[in-house]
Design a protein around this motif. Sequence first.
Motif, PDB file in Angstrom:
ATOM      1  N   MET A 169       0.842  -0.702   0.179  1.00  0.00           N
ATOM      2  CA  MET A 169      -0.408  -0.122   0.224  1.00  0.00           C
ATOM      3  C   MET A 169       1.073   1.498   0.162  1.00  0.00           C
ATOM      4  O   MET A 169       0.629   1.495  -0.642  1.00  0.00           O
ATOM      5  CB  MET A 169      -0.942   0.166   1.424  1.00  0.00           C
ATOM      6  CG  MET A 169      -1.716  -1.515   1.113  1.00  0.00           C
ATOM      7  SD  MET A 169      -3.135  -1.157  -0.041  1.00  0.00           S
ATOM      8  CE  MET A 169      -3.517   0.579  -0.484  1.00  0.00           C
ATOM      9  N   HIS A 181      -3.779  -2.180  -9.756  1.00  0.00           N
ATOM     10  CA  HIS A 181      -4.297  -3.543 -10.041  1.00  0.00           C
ATOM     11  C   HIS A 181      -4.225  -4.790 -11.189  1.00  0.00           C
ATOM     12  O   HIS A 181      -3.878  -5.182 -11.425  1.00  0.00           O
ATOM     13  CB  HIS A 181      -5.468  -3.907  -9.524  1.00  0.00           C
ATOM     14  CG  HIS A 181      -6.415  -4.205  -8.115  1.00  0.00           C
ATOM     15  ND1 HIS A 181      -5.231  -5.264  -7.176  1.00  0.00           N
ATOM     16  CD2 HIS A 181      -6.130  -3.022  -6.507  1.00  0.00           C
ATOM     17  CE1 HIS A 181      -5.635  -4.441  -5.826  1.00  0.00           C
ATOM     18  NE2 HIS A 181      -5.935  -3.768  -5.482  1.00  0.00           N
ATOM     19  N   TYR A 222      -8.609   1.761  -4.225  1.00  0.00           N
ATOM     20  CA  TYR A 222      -7.710   0.613  -3.117  1.00  0.00           C
ATOM     21  C   TYR A 222      -8.833   0.716  -1.776  1.00  0.00           C
ATOM     22  O   TYR A 222      -7.608   0.089  -0.473  1.00  0.00           O
ATOM     23  CB  TYR A 222      -6.258   1.550  -2.856  1.00  0.00           C
ATOM     24  CG  TYR A 222      -5.694   1.263  -4.319  1.00  0.00           C
ATOM     25  CD1 TYR A 222      -5.256   0.304  -5.089  1.00  0.00           C
ATOM     26  CD2 TYR A 222      -5.195   2.871  -4.727  1.00  0.00           C
ATOM     27  CE1 TYR A 222      -4.175   0.633  -6.280  1.00  0.00           C
ATOM     28  CE2 TYR A 222      -4.889   2.786  -5.937  1.00  0.00           C
ATOM     29  CZ  TYR A 222      -4.534   1.818  -7.041  1.00  0.00           C
ATOM     30  OH  TYR A 222      -3.511   2.462  -7.782  1.00  0.00           O
ATOM     31  N   ASP A 246      -8.285  -2.622  -0.392  1.00  0.00           N
ATOM     32  CA  ASP A 246      -6.610  -2.890   0.010  1.00  0.00           C
ATOM     33  C   ASP A 246      -6.322  -2.563   1.121  1.00  0.00           C
ATOM     34  O   ASP A 246      -5.726  -3.297   2.367  1.00  0.00           O
ATOM     35  CB  ASP A 246      -6.210  -2.678  -0.967  1.00  0.00           C
ATOM     36  CG  ASP A 246      -5.858  -3.735  -2.025  1.00  0.00           C
ATOM     37  OD1 ASP A 246      -6.026  -4.631  -2.200  1.00  0.00           O
ATOM     38  OD2 ASP A 246      -6.407  -2.952  -3.220  1.00  0.00           O
ATOM     39  N   THR A 247      -6.796  -0.880   1.290  1.00  0.00           N
ATOM     40  CA  THR A 247      -6.617  -0.354   2.632  1.00  0.00           C
ATOM     41  C   THR A 247      -7.352  -1.019   3.826  1.00  0.00           C
ATOM     42  O   THR A 247      -7.072  -0.995   5.272  1.00  0.00           O
ATOM     43  CB  THR A 247      -7.447   1.379   2.766  1.00  0.00           C
ATOM     44  OG1 THR A 247      -6.513   1.291   1.680  1.00  0.00           O
ATOM     45  CG2 THR A 247      -6.616   2.112   4.181  1.00  0.00           C
ATOM     46  N   PHE A 294      -2.327  -7.118  -8.339  1.00  0.00           N
ATOM     47  CA  PHE A 294      -1.872  -6.239  -8.769  1.00  0.00           C
ATOM     48  C   PHE A 294      -0.879  -6.658  -9.720  1.00  0.00           C
ATOM     49  O   PHE A 294      -0.153  -7.564 -10.074  1.00  0.00           O
ATOM     50  CB  PHE A 294      -1.096  -5.242  -7.205  1.00  0.00           C
ATOM     51  CG  PHE A 294      -1.531  -5.317  -6.173  1.00  0.00           C
ATOM     52  CD1 PHE A 294      -2.365  -3.346  -6.108  1.00  0.00           C
ATOM     53  CD2 PHE A 294      -2.081  -6.100  -4.983  1.00  0.00           C
ATOM     54  CE1 PHE A 294      -2.035  -3.731  -5.082  1.00  0.00           C
ATOM     55  CE2 PHE A 294      -2.612  -5.638  -4.194  1.00  0.00           C
ATOM     56  CZ  PHE A 294      -3.373  -4.248  -4.688  1.00  0.00           C
ATOM     57  N   SER A 334      -6.788   2.210 -11.861  1.00  0.00           N
ATOM     58  CA  SER A 334      -5.894   1.112 -10.347  1.00  0.00           C
ATOM     59  C   SER A 334      -4.138   0.083 -10.709  1.00  0.00           C
ATOM     60  O   SER A 334      -4.496  -0.134 -12.191  1.00  0.00           O
ATOM     61  CB  SER A 334      -7.325   0.136  -9.759  1.00  0.00           C
ATOM     62  OG  SER A 334      -6.428  -0.981  -9.019  1.00  0.00           O
ATOM     63  N   VAL A 387       2.194   1.347  -3.098  1.00  0.00           N
ATOM     64  CA  VAL A 387       0.652   2.323  -4.354  1.00  0.00           C
ATOM     65  C   VAL A 387       0.748   3.417  -4.206  1.00  0.00           C
ATOM     66  O   VAL A 387       1.317   4.081  -5.268  1.00  0.00           O
ATOM     67  CB  VAL A 387      -0.766   1.388  -4.179  1.00  0.00           C
ATOM     68  CG1 VAL A 387      -1.560   2.439  -5.000  1.00  0.00           C
ATOM     69  CG2 VAL A 387      -0.512  -0.069  -4.527  1.00  0.00           C
TER      70      VAL A 387
END
Length: 786
Positions: free
Chosen positions: A445, A598, A654, A657-658, A741, A596, A448
């Motif tokens: 993270m 990803h 995200y 993911d967070t 990702f 993203s 990113v």
Amino acid sequence: MIRNHLKIAWRNLSKHRLHSFIHIVGLAIGVAACLLIFLFVRYELTYDKHNKHHDRIARITSIIHTPESDDLSLATSPYPLADALLREYPEVEAVVRLESSPAAISYENELISEPGFYQADQSIFSVFSFSVIAGNEVDALTMPNSIVLTESMANKYFNMPEHALGQTIICDGQPKRVTAVVANQPANSDLHIKGLLSANFSETTSWMEDDFPVYTFVLFREQVNLRLFEQSLERLAKQYVQPELDEWGATGYRARFLVEALADVHFSQGKQMDTPKGNKLFNYVFFLLALFILVIALLNYINLSTAKAAERGKEVGVRKVSGARWLQLISQFVIESFLLIGLAWTVAFGLVLLLIPYFNHLLDTKLSFRLQDYMLFLIGTFVLTTVLTSLYPALVLSGYSPIDVLKGKRDTGLKGISLRKSIVVVQFVITIVLITSTLVVYRQMKYVTNADQAFNVHQAVSIRLPTDEVNRSKVNGLYEALQQLPEVRSITMGNGVQGEDVALATTLGMSNGEQRHLFCNYFFVDTDFVPFFQIQLLEGRNLSDSLLTDKQQAFLVNEAFVRVMGWSDPIGQPLETGFDRKGEVVGVVKNFYYQSMHNLVEPLVMIYRTDAPWFISIKIQPKDLVKVKTLWHRLFPDKVFDYIFLDDAYAAQYRKDTITMYLFSYFTLLAILISSLGLYGLVALMTTRRIKEIGIRKVLGASVAGMVALLSKDFVKLVLAAVLVAVPIAWWAASSWLNSFAYRIEVEWWMFTVAGLAALVITLLTVSWQAIKAAIVNPVDSLRDE
């Protein structure tokens, strides 16, 4: 007898307060974690289950096969599909089409933007279940300019649902008559409907018109084999869609319709024009984690209970000598466990009620905890935890030989010690895996967040422009007025900045003497777009206002497009697009992450905007946005000022993911806490068993540090064994998550080292505390019975 057992149980709890506190807190945390995740997983897995016929409802989606590029998957379908299904498939009972139509409601001289409004067929009331509060759903959407409001909307604009019925509400500048008010949908509904607008979709007969704009849901007369039904839809695609594709000259393109059960719609992935979706794997992973936390907590209870058993050996011996039967001893210890577990569950309920608001905020859900809704589950889980945690310690305690324990022999057996050591190893395996996973998620993270996006969206605001002809004529006036505002540092107009407005079309180009058909993304931009977002120009030049040919014949492409086409010298390469543009490549820009991370950066073509733009973007500080809003309302008094900060929009990609990072962090802390409690139980048992050995060693001159080292070495070995088991598991789990990702970090050796060292430090701190307590005891006290 039971009263006597309860009295003794309460005395034991009061006497050993620290021991009881650890029991209750450890078990309460485990139960609370399990309950919270159970609430979330149940919430996710019961999406749309409130519909009466949910097991007979399916969604029809579309997929466009392209000659060279990846297939285009859409959550939507053509207008005429619904009529064809009703006409040609007797197993279909009803079909409904819904088209997203966010509304601007005029209320008390103010315009209010309302998402969640859909144009819909009258048949929506046949397919989905609605509880009607006022009006009649039989003909609620049959008349033009009809609107059905939910209870929350009726309360917002008319104070009461009954007051709304028959009233007129101004929606997008048009008067709409309220024909019915329905109850609010449950929060776990895939389509968050706030209002329904009447529509006549059947007027459209072209299958390829408007790029498949509607969600289509089918209600079957009875449950059918969805795969067989999906295969039968190929005939429709060939009969109706393919001729229109051929007429457009879309050589090599083919359409197909897919069928999804309503229960699977919320977890559908990879489709454009879809609503926000859940992740079924995400649910299962965290349910397993919660289960692990609960299992660790239960094993800790057993560990601590059997560790304490040695101290109650004489009590058991005296009871047996006094005539207590085996069943009486069992019932005594089961009742003690029942009382302690009952207290732990009470604390767990309190923790759940306390944490649900924060959990809802974190996960963007609306979980609620009502005992009556989960009574069977709670009773079953309570009974199961009580049996699992009380039976083994009770059997161990009641199985002591009265002669041995009264002589001071309190050996609990090698098998029991091995079991408890195995439990500690399992606990630290889970802990090390969680620590490693947390490190990986955090690093990814951070990568990113801090990666060079090659696309500067800091303080960039994207404003949605009106689409009607009258207001479109004022857009240039807005552009010029914004240029005059000193607070606006830069400005650009076009389409494509927000993911929802990225156009898709076929691009024809030459590569190695062969014509290529590439289906790719398009941005419609002006000459300020590249400098506005500080996009790096690698070759060639930017679009220019001074060159009239650029408006029809110039293209900017990104590196991904050049790579796919296989060009070594892209400047001057001829291109032809699906937007009636023919020209050549004048510039190549560096790949920038407009989607993203990803996903790989996809091929992109940017062409000069000649039609009316959909968005205008400005660089401005948030505090100055009020001036832009004032300007907007002066030019567009009947339009909502609909804007978004682009850095927030891209960060939202995200969000899940967070959430994963936060939840892993919390579960890691819980695993560390509970594993430490379990380790404390094993250390307590070992030091109790070896108290005389420690006393003798002290008499012979052993130091406190030596005693600590002696007691710690066995546990260090357990942690090292846990590291050996955990490393391959953690590597597999981290690699699997990172594979989602396209741009990611590598799993490095130091992550496992940090996790192993953290587990070792936790172990040494926990063991040392108990070991020092045992080592400083006066040897006279520990040897007095010898």
